[in-house]
Design a protein around this motif. Sequence first.
Motif, PDB file in Angstrom:
ATOM      1  N   TYR A  78      -3.601  11.382  -9.180  1.00  0.00           N
ATOM      2  CA  TYR A  78      -2.623  10.637  -8.378  1.00  0.00           C
ATOM      3  C   TYR A  78      -3.218   9.319  -7.878  1.00  0.00           C
ATOM      4  N   ALA A  90       1.093   9.325  -4.817  1.00  0.00           N
ATOM      5  CA  ALA A  90       1.166  10.179  -3.630  1.00  0.00           C
ATOM      6  C   ALA A  90       1.319   9.307  -2.393  1.00  0.00           C
ATOM      7  N   LYS A 118       4.296  13.649  -4.039  1.00  0.00           N
ATOM      8  CA  LYS A 118       4.089  12.915  -5.280  1.00  0.00           C
ATOM      9  C   LYS A 118       5.411  12.380  -5.830  1.00  0.00           C
TER      10      LYS A 118
END
Length: 564
Positions: free
Chosen positions: A318, A360, A370
């Motif tokens: 992420y 995120a 997310k």
Amino acid sequence: MAETEATSDSPQTNNQQLNEEESEIDKVNKQNENKKLHDLLMFNTIYYILVFVIVGLPIWFFTTSTYRASLPFDSIDKLTESLQKIDFKIQVELIHFNKDISQDNLSKIRDELLRNLNKNSKQKGLVLNFDLKTRKATSDEYNSALGFRDIQTFDENIANKNLNILNLIVLDSDLSKKYEILDNSEFLFLNSLLLNEINIKNLEKIAEYLKKQYLHLEKINEEYRLKLDTERRLPSKKDLKVVNFDSEYEITFSLINEIPEKYSNWNIDECIRSYFLKVTDQLSQFVNFSIKAQTLLYSDFGSYSLSSYKSDNDPFFYLKQTDLSIMTNYIESRLGSRISDSSAFEFVTYISAKQPLYVATNSQNPQETKSVSFMVPRWGGIYVYNPQDDNPEDSTIKVDKAMKTFLTHFITLMGIDLNKNSKTVPRSRIYSPEIYGYLLEKTLENQLNSINTLRSLSLLLTRINSMVIEDDIAEQVKIAVESVEKSLELGSDGRISEAFLNSKTAFISSERAFFDKSLLEKLYFPEDQRFAIYIPLFIPVGIPLVLSIKSVMAWIKSKKEKKD
């Protein structure tokens, strides 16, 4: 003897007389020569004075003066005063589909609704004047309404195509059932505001909906008053998000692909036709768009910024929200956004070598926060493409989801407020009232910016008298002034489309005049410095000529006395 002496003295006396006469002649000749020299000197002095006055001073004046074309300063001052109160007429047409309604009831609806619409509309800044017309639907319109398959088709065919006129459509009980507008709280916002016979009774609520949610007039007026406040230093929240207004925008779609050996193509042409062209075509009569696409292979955001979320069921990488601005700057130089002078929208689809990848919003809880996209204010948007979610098998990258997201970003960055309906209705374009609200807001913004730019230019040129005003600048200023005046006139007449186009012309011309390079081609010295340069040049020549004027006047006077 005496005779001899007398004859001997005579030649001596004659010589003396001759000498005296010669000396007198010499004296007279010298006087004449001095007189001629004096006259010659006076003539030379007069000549130099004439040359200095007739030739020298004009040359000095024309070589030191600056050309300043005339500007309409009075008109600019009047426009500045007009900013405190701008009149705008909003034309509304109400079409009632109840065939049995009487003309008296229609008139009562008109009067009551108009009273509510014009309530509290006359405030400082934007003064709104509603013009409401009512009529019953024709037989052809009613029969056609019964045959349409859905509410979108009905709206597109019945609503007035004139963008300057807003539409309110009241459906009877049969049409309300057919198109499922049954609740007394339901308002359907499409190209027209669709109502039923139950909620038309609450005209105060309809007026409030029309102004606040349908046209967003309170937001527009508040934005205008904020911009009108000269003491305000910070831009509004919307200004921080929306791309600066321009007559032409460049939209660039970029694919950043780290794994081209797996995914080599993307369906960008198809998606541009399916999504973006519908919207840009609607706005093309007001602003110009150029659309292009590019692919960047083996380019990334910088892998150093990726974090990983380890989980037995669903591990993923992420991007932290705090790193998004850094990553955007990292790739911006590769996108070619600075090639064009037009305002640019950058929409990036990113395929990472590390899969799956998300954004995120909360790094403490990336699993729950997310997402796959984010919007960059005044810039564009980025969509993180995960083939396993969007396109697991095909080697052609399907960016339909990304384009839908980018379209939402684009509309937001343009400053277009979308209406929210109480029921879900599929849409593929911007509705007329949304364009109307955009045009109204941008017309006011262009008028305000144009007048402020003209006022700043006027103050600058008034304070610096030595600044050159070329004919081209004067022409741009005159075009801007005339366009603003025309835009204000059209706005007060309810012709929003024409008012916007004139405000756009005014904005462009005023910016061109203010930022014209000829305004800074020369150095502008203060007057004391200018005199410090010229005085050492003119005093050695000027003082002797000024002092000799007295001698010349006396000489001319003596000449006149001798003649008399």
